[in-house]
Motif scaffolding. Structure first.
Motif, PDB file in Angstrom:
ATOM      1  N   GLY A  19       0.829  -1.202   0.000  1.00 15.86           N
ATOM      2  CA  GLY A  19       0.000   0.000   0.000  1.00 15.86           C
ATOM      3  C   GLY A  19       0.863   1.251   0.000  1.00 15.86           C
ATOM      4  N   PHE A  20       1.938   1.221   0.806  1.00 19.41           N
ATOM      5  CA  PHE A  20       2.864   2.353   0.827  1.00 19.41           C
ATOM      6  C   PHE A  20       3.555   2.510  -0.528  1.00 19.41           C
ATOM      7  N   PHE A  21       3.976   1.396  -1.112  1.00 20.84           N
ATOM      8  CA  PHE A  21       4.654   1.461  -2.411  1.00 20.84           C
ATOM      9  C   PHE A  21       3.705   1.924  -3.517  1.00 20.84           C
ATOM     10  N   PHE A  44       7.562  10.637  -2.201  1.00 22.57           N
ATOM     11  CA  PHE A  44       7.883   9.367  -2.868  1.00 22.57           C
ATOM     12  C   PHE A  44       8.895   8.584  -2.040  1.00 22.57           C
ATOM     13  N   TRP A  45       9.893   9.279  -1.524  1.00 25.06           N
ATOM     14  CA  TRP A  45      10.970   8.626  -0.774  1.00 25.06           C
ATOM     15  C   TRP A  45      10.566   8.328   0.656  1.00 25.06           C
ATOM     16  N   VAL A  46       9.709   9.167   1.239  1.00 24.14           N
ATOM     17  CA  VAL A  46       9.197   8.899   2.587  1.00 24.14           C
ATOM     18  C   VAL A  46       8.361   7.620   2.584  1.00 24.14           C
ATOM     19  N   LEU A  47       7.471   7.497   1.611  1.00 22.87           N
ATOM     20  CA  LEU A  47       6.628   6.302   1.493  1.00 22.87           C
ATOM     21  C   LEU A  47       7.473   5.076   1.159  1.00 22.87           C
ATOM     22  N   SER A  48       8.573   5.284   0.435  1.00 19.85           N
ATOM     23  CA  SER A  48       9.467   4.172   0.093  1.00 19.85           C
ATOM     24  C   SER A  48      10.081   3.561   1.346  1.00 19.85           C
ATOM     25  N   ILE A  49      10.528   4.409   2.278  1.00 22.65           N
ATOM     26  CA  ILE A  49      11.120   3.924   3.525  1.00 22.65           C
ATOM     27  C   ILE A  49      10.099   3.140   4.328  1.00 22.65           C
ATOM     28  N   CYS A  50       8.882   3.666   4.431  1.00 27.45           N
ATOM     29  CA  CYS A  50       7.820   2.980   5.180  1.00 27.45           C
ATOM     30  C   CYS A  50       7.533   1.607   4.577  1.00 27.45           C
ATOM     31  N   GLY A  51       7.416   1.549   3.264  1.00 27.79           N
ATOM     32  CA  GLY A  51       7.135   0.285   2.588  1.00 27.79           C
ATOM     33  C   GLY A  51       8.270  -0.706   2.726  1.00 27.79           C
ATOM     34  N   ALA A  52       9.513  -0.220   2.640  1.00 29.29           N
ATOM     35  CA  ALA A  52      10.682  -1.096   2.743  1.00 29.29           C
ATOM     36  C   ALA A  52      10.754  -1.769   4.107  1.00 29.29           C
ATOM     37  N   TYR A  53      10.478  -1.014   5.160  1.00 26.48           N
ATOM     38  CA  TYR A  53      10.480  -1.568   6.511  1.00 26.48           C
ATOM     39  C   TYR A  53       9.503  -2.743   6.610  1.00 26.48           C
ATOM     40  N   LEU A  54       8.287  -2.487   6.176  1.00 27.50           N
ATOM     41  CA  LEU A  54       7.232  -3.496   6.321  1.00 27.50           C
ATOM     42  C   LEU A  54       7.447  -4.694   5.404  1.00 27.50           C
ATOM     43  N   LEU A  55       7.934  -4.445   4.184  1.00 26.49           N
ATOM     44  CA  LEU A  55       8.109  -5.561   3.254  1.00 26.49           C
ATOM     45  C   LEU A  55       9.255  -6.465   3.682  1.00 26.49           C
ATOM     46  N   ILE A  67      12.640 -11.213  -1.408  1.00 25.80           N
ATOM     47  CA  ILE A  67      11.998  -9.976  -0.980  1.00 25.80           C
ATOM     48  C   ILE A  67      12.921  -9.190  -0.047  1.00 25.80           C
ATOM     49  N   VAL A  68      13.494  -9.887   0.936  1.00 27.31           N
ATOM     50  CA  VAL A  68      14.394  -9.239   1.896  1.00 27.31           C
ATOM     51  C   VAL A  68      15.601  -8.648   1.186  1.00 27.31           C
ATOM     52  N   LEU A  69      16.192  -9.402   0.277  1.00 32.67           N
ATOM     53  CA  LEU A  69      17.365  -8.950  -0.461  1.00 32.67           C
ATOM     54  C   LEU A  69      17.059  -7.676  -1.238  1.00 32.67           C
ATOM     55  N   GLY A  70      15.910  -7.665  -1.911  1.00 35.17           N
ATOM     56  CA  GLY A  70      15.535  -6.512  -2.722  1.00 35.17           C
ATOM     57  C   GLY A  70      15.419  -5.237  -1.907  1.00 35.17           C
ATOM     58  N   GLN A  71      14.857  -5.331  -0.725  1.00 40.17           N
ATOM     59  CA  GLN A  71      14.663  -4.143   0.105  1.00 40.17           C
ATOM     60  C   GLN A  71      15.962  -3.631   0.693  1.00 40.17           C
ATOM     61  N   PHE A  72      16.850  -4.528   1.098  1.00 41.35           N
ATOM     62  CA  PHE A  72      18.099  -4.087   1.713  1.00 41.35           C
ATOM     63  C   PHE A  72      18.988  -3.346   0.727  1.00 41.35           C
ATOM     64  N   ILE A  73      18.932  -3.722  -0.536  1.00 41.57           N
ATOM     65  CA  ILE A  73      19.777  -3.073  -1.529  1.00 41.57           C
ATOM     66  C   ILE A  73      19.396  -1.613  -1.728  1.00 41.57           C
ATOM     67  N   SER A  74      18.100  -1.337  -1.757  1.00 41.73           N
ATOM     68  CA  SER A  74      17.621   0.015  -2.071  1.00 41.73           C
ATOM     69  C   SER A  74      17.426   0.910  -0.852  1.00 41.73           C
ATOM     70  N   TYR A  75      17.449   0.343   0.339  1.00 41.38           N
ATOM     71  CA  TYR A  75      17.107   1.071   1.561  1.00 41.38           C
ATOM     72  C   TYR A  75      17.886   2.378   1.724  1.00 41.38           C
ATOM     73  N   TYR A  76      19.205   2.291   1.641  1.00 44.38           N
ATOM     74  CA  TYR A  76      20.014   3.484   1.888  1.00 44.38           C
ATOM     75  C   TYR A  76      19.948   4.484   0.732  1.00 44.38           C
ATOM     76  N   ILE A  77      19.545   4.025  -0.439  1.00 44.83           N
ATOM     77  CA  ILE A  77      19.330   4.958  -1.549  1.00 44.83           C
ATOM     78  C   ILE A  77      18.104   5.815  -1.271  1.00 44.83           C
ATOM     79  N   TYR A  78      17.091   5.212  -0.635  1.00 42.13           N
ATOM     80  CA  TYR A  78      15.929   6.002  -0.217  1.00 42.13           C
ATOM     81  C   TYR A  78      16.370   7.112   0.732  1.00 42.13           C
ATOM     82  N   LEU A  79      17.206   6.759   1.705  1.00 38.35           N
ATOM     83  CA  LEU A  79      17.675   7.739   2.675  1.00 38.35           C
ATOM     84  C   LEU A  79      18.525   8.815   1.995  1.00 38.35           C
TER      85      LEU A  79
END
Length: 225
Positions: A19-21, A44-55, A67-79
């Motif tokens: 939903g966040f994504f 866009f980036w605020v919602l990305s962080i929220c979605g990444a945490y939950l996913l 799924i876990v791998l995908g989120q960890f790669i992009s996490y710090y790019i969101y920040l």
């Protein structure tokens, strides 16, 4: 088939993450349609962080390494993008520290018992290795769009969402949707299917905007002559 309370909770977390994504891409799409050019809004980036945490939580509970791998790669790019947009410095210091260290703690936990991690994610009963590799490849490719976005944004000196970002999104999303169908995962199917429409539309918006800029530049050049 009836689902247990725990299964409902897991799917609830997954759907909330999607939903966040979905919200991030919907807001970005609407704002871009209004501006008649592709935008990279802060929300866009605020919602990305929220979605990444939950996913990440959803992927862990589903025993789904891809799924876990995908989120960890992009996490710090969101920040990083939040910092480029000037949002990061407005976040309370305690929350900033929490956002920074959470992935590090999770990785440290995994590294502390690598054998258990491998067994937990790669030896899932009823899920063949080729399917795990296929799903992981889709998530990695899908996440590469943010690495590409980061590279282009650093070059331009501002947070942007270039055409290549949407092209990679379409390819990666298509793989993830097919993976979702094979694994009977409604969260991945619904979440990615919605995104495909907006990815194509952003390409169209960007193409039209570039065409207008080209015509404008040519017109100004003709007037100078």
């Amino acid at each position: 088939l009836s689902m247990s309370l725990s299964q409902l909770l897991i799917y609830g977390i997954g759907f909330l993450a999607q939903g966040f994504f979905s919200a991030r891409i919907l807001v970005q799409w609407i704002l871009s349609e209004k501006a008649k050019k592709v935008l990279s809004p802060s929300i866009f980036w605020v919602l990305s962080i929220c979605g990444a945490y939950l996913l990440c939580i959803y992927g862990w509970l589903r025993n789904d390494f891809s799924i876990v791998l995908g989120q960890f790669i992009s996490y710090y790019i969101y920040l990083w993008n939040l910092n480029m947009k000037g949002v990061w410095k407005r976040i309370h210091v305690i929350l900033r520290v929490l956002l920074l260290i959470t992935p590090v703690i999770a990785i440290s936990y995994v590294a502390g018992d690598a054998q258990r991690f491998m067994e937990h994610f790669f030896n899932v009963q009823g899920i063949p290795m080729w399917l795990i590799i296929y799903g992981s490849a889709g998530q990695v490719l899908f996440t590469l769009r943010f690495i590409y976005q980061w590279f282009v944004s650093r070059k331009d000196g501002e947070s942007v969402l270039p055409p290549g970002f949407w092209i990679i999104s379409i390819i990666g999303s298509s793989i993830i949707v097919s993976y979702g169908f094979i694994r009977h995962d409604p969260v991945l199917i619904l979440g990615q299917s919605f995104g495909l429409i907006s990815y194509v539309r952003n390409l169209i918006i960007g193409h039209k905007a570039a065409k207008r800029e080209k015509v404008k530049a040519e017109t100004q050049e003709d007037r100078q002559h």
